[in-house]
Design a protein around this motif. Structure first.
Motif, mmCIF file in Angstrom:
data_model
loop_
_atom_site.group_PDB
_atom_site.id
_atom_site.type_symbol
_atom_site.label_atom_id
_atom_site.label_comp_id
_atom_site.label_asym_id
_atom_site.label_seq_id
_atom_site.Cartn_x
_atom_site.Cartn_y
_atom_site.Cartn_z
ATOM 1 N N ILE A 52 -17.059 21.150 -50.966
ATOM 2 C CA ILE A 52 -17.245 20.568 -49.783
ATOM 3 C C ILE A 52 -17.365 21.698 -48.727
ATOM 4 O O ILE A 52 -16.566 22.361 -48.732
ATOM 5 C CB ILE A 52 -15.249 19.881 -49.579
ATOM 6 C CG1 ILE A 52 -15.714 18.863 -50.986
ATOM 7 C CG2 ILE A 52 -15.531 19.591 -48.625
ATOM 8 C CD1 ILE A 52 -14.476 18.406 -50.758
ATOM 9 N N TRP A 53 -18.535 21.229 -47.935
ATOM 10 C CA TRP A 53 -18.767 21.923 -46.594
ATOM 11 C C TRP A 53 -18.032 21.526 -45.141
ATOM 12 O O TRP A 53 -17.930 20.193 -45.116
ATOM 13 C CB TRP A 53 -20.618 21.723 -46.463
ATOM 14 C CG TRP A 53 -20.930 22.647 -47.891
ATOM 15 C CD1 TRP A 53 -21.869 21.976 -49.219
ATOM 16 C CD2 TRP A 53 -21.274 23.754 -47.642
ATOM 17 N NE1 TRP A 53 -21.907 22.854 -49.769
ATOM 18 C CE2 TRP A 53 -21.966 24.120 -48.679
ATOM 19 C CE3 TRP A 53 -21.584 24.850 -46.523
ATOM 20 C CZ2 TRP A 53 -22.706 25.746 -48.996
ATOM 21 C CZ3 TRP A 53 -21.468 26.752 -46.403
ATOM 22 C CH2 TRP A 53 -22.157 26.147 -48.081
ATOM 23 N N LYS A 85 -19.618 27.602 -40.555
ATOM 24 C CA LYS A 85 -19.667 26.606 -42.031
ATOM 25 C C LYS A 85 -18.526 27.229 -42.982
ATOM 26 O O LYS A 85 -18.904 28.973 -43.120
ATOM 27 C CB LYS A 85 -20.502 26.254 -42.437
ATOM 28 C CG LYS A 85 -21.998 27.143 -42.884
ATOM 29 C CD LYS A 85 -22.823 26.139 -43.461
ATOM 30 C CE LYS A 85 -23.728 27.414 -44.057
ATOM 31 N NZ LYS A 85 -25.679 26.388 -44.520
ATOM 32 N N ALA A 86 -17.903 26.793 -43.922
ATOM 33 C CA ALA A 86 -17.644 27.480 -44.367
ATOM 34 C C ALA A 86 -17.360 26.365 -45.841
ATOM 35 O O ALA A 86 -17.335 24.865 -45.946
ATOM 36 C CB ALA A 86 -16.253 27.574 -44.153
ATOM 37 N N SER A 87 -17.663 26.160 -47.073
ATOM 38 C CA SER A 87 -17.425 25.956 -48.158
ATOM 39 C C SER A 87 -15.964 26.173 -49.483
ATOM 40 O O SER A 87 -15.837 27.038 -49.231
ATOM 41 C CB SER A 87 -18.501 26.088 -49.091
ATOM 42 O OG SER A 87 -18.741 27.522 -49.970
ATOM 43 N N PHE A 88 -15.461 24.668 -49.644
ATOM 44 C CA PHE A 88 -14.558 24.783 -50.605
ATOM 45 C C PHE A 88 -15.092 24.431 -52.390
ATOM 46 O O PHE A 88 -15.053 23.144 -52.175
ATOM 47 C CB PHE A 88 -13.751 23.443 -50.247
ATOM 48 C CG PHE A 88 -12.424 24.444 -48.463
ATOM 49 C CD1 PHE A 88 -12.429 24.723 -48.265
ATOM 50 C CD2 PHE A 88 -13.584 23.975 -47.480
ATOM 51 C CE1 PHE A 88 -11.345 25.284 -47.358
ATOM 52 C CE2 PHE A 88 -13.242 24.160 -45.993
ATOM 53 C CZ PHE A 88 -12.351 25.142 -46.310
ATOM 54 N N SER A 89 -14.826 24.883 -52.723
ATOM 55 C CA SER A 89 -15.321 24.930 -54.231
ATOM 56 C C SER A 89 -14.223 24.013 -55.439
ATOM 57 O O SER A 89 -13.049 24.732 -55.065
ATOM 58 C CB SER A 89 -15.761 25.861 -54.932
ATOM 59 O OG SER A 89 -16.377 24.936 -56.591
ATOM 60 N N CYS A 103 -11.383 18.334 -42.961
ATOM 61 C CA CYS A 103 -11.546 19.936 -42.196
ATOM 62 C C CYS A 103 -10.926 19.953 -41.202
ATOM 63 O O CYS A 103 -11.001 19.295 -40.051
ATOM 64 C CB CYS A 103 -12.453 20.303 -42.714
ATOM 65 S SG CYS A 103 -14.192 19.806 -42.121
ATOM 66 N N GLN A 104 -10.472 21.224 -40.645
ATOM 67 C CA GLN A 104 -10.088 21.561 -39.480
ATOM 68 C C GLN A 104 -10.664 23.221 -39.215
ATOM 69 O O GLN A 104 -10.414 24.483 -40.333
ATOM 70 C CB GLN A 104 -8.398 21.561 -39.232
ATOM 71 C CG GLN A 104 -8.059 21.469 -37.731
ATOM 72 C CD GLN A 104 -7.279 21.740 -37.217
ATOM 73 O OE1 GLN A 104 -6.119 21.425 -38.615
ATOM 74 N NE2 GLN A 104 -6.624 20.936 -36.779
ATOM 75 N N TYR A 105 -10.721 23.430 -37.911
ATOM 76 C CA TYR A 105 -11.353 25.241 -37.997
ATOM 77 C C TYR A 105 -10.485 25.661 -36.873
ATOM 78 O O TYR A 105 -10.135 25.032 -35.986
ATOM 79 C CB TYR A 105 -12.957 25.230 -37.844
ATOM 80 C CG TYR A 105 -13.057 24.918 -36.933
ATOM 81 C CD1 TYR A 105 -13.473 25.101 -35.480
ATOM 82 C CD2 TYR A 105 -13.975 23.503 -36.414
ATOM 83 C CE1 TYR A 105 -13.829 25.023 -34.202
ATOM 84 C CE2 TYR A 105 -14.304 22.585 -35.245
ATOM 85 C CZ TYR A 105 -13.958 23.739 -34.298
ATOM 86 O OH TYR A 105 -15.223 23.118 -33.071
ATOM 87 N N HIS A 106 -10.575 26.884 -36.773
ATOM 88 C CA HIS A 106 -9.993 27.396 -36.100
ATOM 89 C C HIS A 106 -10.596 28.706 -35.430
ATOM 90 O O HIS A 106 -11.524 29.437 -35.931
ATOM 91 C CB HIS A 106 -8.597 28.072 -35.921
ATOM 92 C CG HIS A 106 -7.836 29.002 -34.719
ATOM 93 N ND1 HIS A 106 -7.958 30.196 -34.664
ATOM 94 C CD2 HIS A 106 -6.625 28.862 -34.142
ATOM 95 C CE1 HIS A 106 -7.011 30.643 -33.831
ATOM 96 N NE2 HIS A 106 -6.717 29.749 -33.259
ATOM 97 N N SER A 107 -10.739 29.174 -33.958
ATOM 98 C CA SER A 107 -11.936 29.721 -32.956
ATOM 99 C C SER A 107 -10.891 30.896 -31.950
ATOM 100 O O SER A 107 -9.146 30.072 -31.857
ATOM 101 C CB SER A 107 -13.178 29.145 -33.005
ATOM 102 O OG SER A 107 -12.673 28.390 -31.895
ATOM 103 N N ARG A 108 -11.821 31.582 -31.736
ATOM 104 C CA ARG A 108 -10.495 32.023 -30.454
ATOM 105 C C ARG A 108 -10.457 31.185 -28.992
ATOM 106 O O ARG A 108 -9.271 31.698 -28.147
ATOM 107 C CB ARG A 108 -11.429 33.522 -29.878
ATOM 108 C CG ARG A 108 -12.747 33.254 -29.348
ATOM 109 C CD ARG A 108 -13.344 34.304 -28.515
ATOM 110 N NE ARG A 108 -14.249 34.964 -29.542
ATOM 111 C CZ ARG A 108 -15.080 36.055 -29.182
ATOM 112 N NH1 ARG A 108 -14.947 36.587 -28.299
ATOM 113 N NH2 ARG A 108 -15.361 36.362 -31.170
#
Length: 368
Positions: A52-53, A85-89, A103-108
Motif C-alpha cells: 500500500i502506497w 510518499k511511503a510504502s507499507f508492505s 493513511c495520514q501523514y505529518h510534516s513540519r
C-alpha cells in the motif's frame, strides 16, 4: 556544520485499526489529504504480495496507515530523507489483511486529513459460482436481460463486476438477510455501454472483503449498431440427412467478425473472424454431415473485431430443413432383411419337419 546534509528519519507507523493517538489532538484538515493505492491492485488473488502506497502533495516525515476494525498498532521504521510518499508492505494477501484502509501523514506544518478509504479485497478464498444470462447473452439495444449468479452453496453476498475499460461500472452488490444460492442482476434498458465481459463473486457476510474465485466469464453482446447482414444456404435450405450444407452470412459494409446462432439452442453462437478483409465481407459456416439435430431456424450477426461486443441487427431468419429419406431407406432395407430372414427360417423349419417325418416312416417300416 556548514555544507553538511541534515538527515531526517522517516517513521511509517502502521496503525491496524482506526486507533487514536496524539495526532488526533491536532485539528484534522490542516494539510491536504494524501492519496492511497494498492500495488499491484486493490483486488488480488490469495497469496499475492501487496504493498500500500501513501502519497502526499508535499514532503512529510511520518506516515500512518489505518485498518478498519483492528485496534493494535504495528510500527515500521524507514531510515531515509523526508519524502512525499511511503510504502507499507502487507506481505502475502489473505482474509486476515483484507479490509478497508486509510493513511495520514505529518510534516513540519502539522497533520493532514486522512485519505479516502481503500477497500482491499482478496479473491480465491472459496469455490467459484456460475454466471448466466436470461434469456441469453445476445440482447437488442433497448432490451432487458438478467445476469444470474448461482452457487451450489448458500451465501449472503453476491457481486457482479464488468471487466476492463474506463467505463466499467462499479461492482453491483446484492445482499440477503438469509443465505441464498442465487442472485439476479437486472440489466437494462441495454445500451452499447453494457456490452462487455462480466464475472461474479460470492462471499459470506462475516468476511465481506474475502471473495470466492471468479465465475467463468460471460460475454454480453448488444445488437442493433449496424445494418443487418444476409443469411443464405448453399446449395439450399432443404438438405438430405448425411449431406453437407454451408450457411453464408454476408455484410454490405466492412465488418470482419460473424456470428451464427440457432433459435432455442443453449449453445453459444459460432463465430468466424475473416483473415482477408477485402470484399466480399462474408463468412461460411460449414455443416457436414447434416443430421436431424441441425434442423431449425438460424440468424447471423456481424461486428468489428475492434468492438466485439457491439453487433449488427440480426439477419432475416433462415429455416434449415433436414429430410429423413436416408433413414426411411434404411428402414425399408431393414424390413426387407428381416422379411428375408423370416422366410429363410420358415423354409428351414419346413425342411426339418419333412426330414423328421421321413425318418419316422423309415423306422415304422423297419418294425413291421
Amino acid at each position: 556544520m556548514g555544507g553538511s546534509v541534515r538527515t531526517q528519519t522517516l517513521i511509517a507507523l502502521l496503525c491496524l485499526g482506526l486507533c487514536r493517538g496524539p495526532w488526533d489532538q491536532v485539528q484534522a484538515g490542516y494539510l491536504p489529504k494524501p492519496s492511497i493505492r494498492a500495488d499491484p491492485s486493490p483486488n488480488v488473488t490469495s497469496g499475492t504480495r501487496v504493498t500500500i502506497w501513501c502519497q502526499a502533495s508535499l514532503q512529510a516525515d511520518v506516515y500512518y496507515l489505518y485498518k478498519e476494525r483492528v485496534s493494535e498498532p504495528t510500527s515500521i521504521e524507514i531510515s531515509q530523507d523526508s519524502s512525499n510518499k511511503a510504502s507499507f508492505s502487507l506481505g502475502f494477501m489473505s482474509p486476515h489483511n483484507a479490509g478497508r484502509y486509510q493513511c495520514q501523514y505529518h510534516s513540519r506544518n502539522g497533520w493532514s486529513q486522512r485519505s479516502d478509504l481503500l477497500p482491499l479485497v482478496v479473491t480465491g478464498v472459496y469455490s467459484p459460482p456460475s454466471l448466466s444470462a436470461i434469456p441469453g447473452p445476445v440482447v437488442a439495444s433497448g432490451g432487458n436481460v438478467s445476469l444470474s449468479c448461482s452457487s451450489q452453496y448458500p451465501w449472503q453476498t453476491f457481486r457482479l463486476l464488468k471487466e476492463g475499460g474506463a467505463d466499467a461500472p462499479r461492482p453491483l452488490e446484492l445482499k440477503f438477510p438469509r443465505e441464498k444460492r442465487q442472485a439476479l442482476f437486472p440489466v437494462g434498458p441495454v445500451s452499447i455501454s453494457h456490452g462487455g465481459t462480466y464475472r461474479c463473486y460470492v462471499s459470506p457476510a462475516s468476511y465481506p472483503y474475502a471473495w470466492s474465485l471468479p465465475s467463468d466469464p460471460l460475454h454480453l453482446q448488444v445488437t442493433g449498431l449496424y445494418r443487418k447482414p444476409s443469411l443464405s444456404a448453399q446449395p439450399g435450405p432443404s438438405v438430405s440427412w448425411g449431406e453437407s450444407v454451408t450457411l453464408q452470412c454476408r455484410s454490405e459494409i466492412w465488418l470482419d467478425t460473424f456470428y451464427l446462432s440457432k433459435e432455442g439452442s443453449p449453445a453459444p453462437p459460432q463465430h468466424i473472424r475473416l483473415q482477408d478483409t477485402t470484399a466480399p465481407y462474408q463468412a461460411n459456416f460449414n455443416m457436414s454431415p447434416v443430421t436431424s439435430d441441425r434442423e431449425g431456424t438460424y440468424r447471423c450477426h456481424a461486428s468489428s473485431s475492434t468492438s466485439p461486443y457491439l453487433l449488427s441487427h440480426p439477419s432475416d431468419p433462415l429455416e434449415l430443413l433436414v429430410s429423413d429419406s436416408h433413414s426411411k431407406d434404411y428402414t425399408v432395407e431393414n424390413l426387407i432383411r428381416m422379411g428375408m430372414a423370416g422366410l429363410i427360417l420358415v423354409v428351414l423349419g419346413i425342411l426339418l419337419f419333412r426330414d423328421h417325418s421321413s425318418q419316422r416312416r423309415i423306422q415304422d417300416e423297419a418294425r413291421r
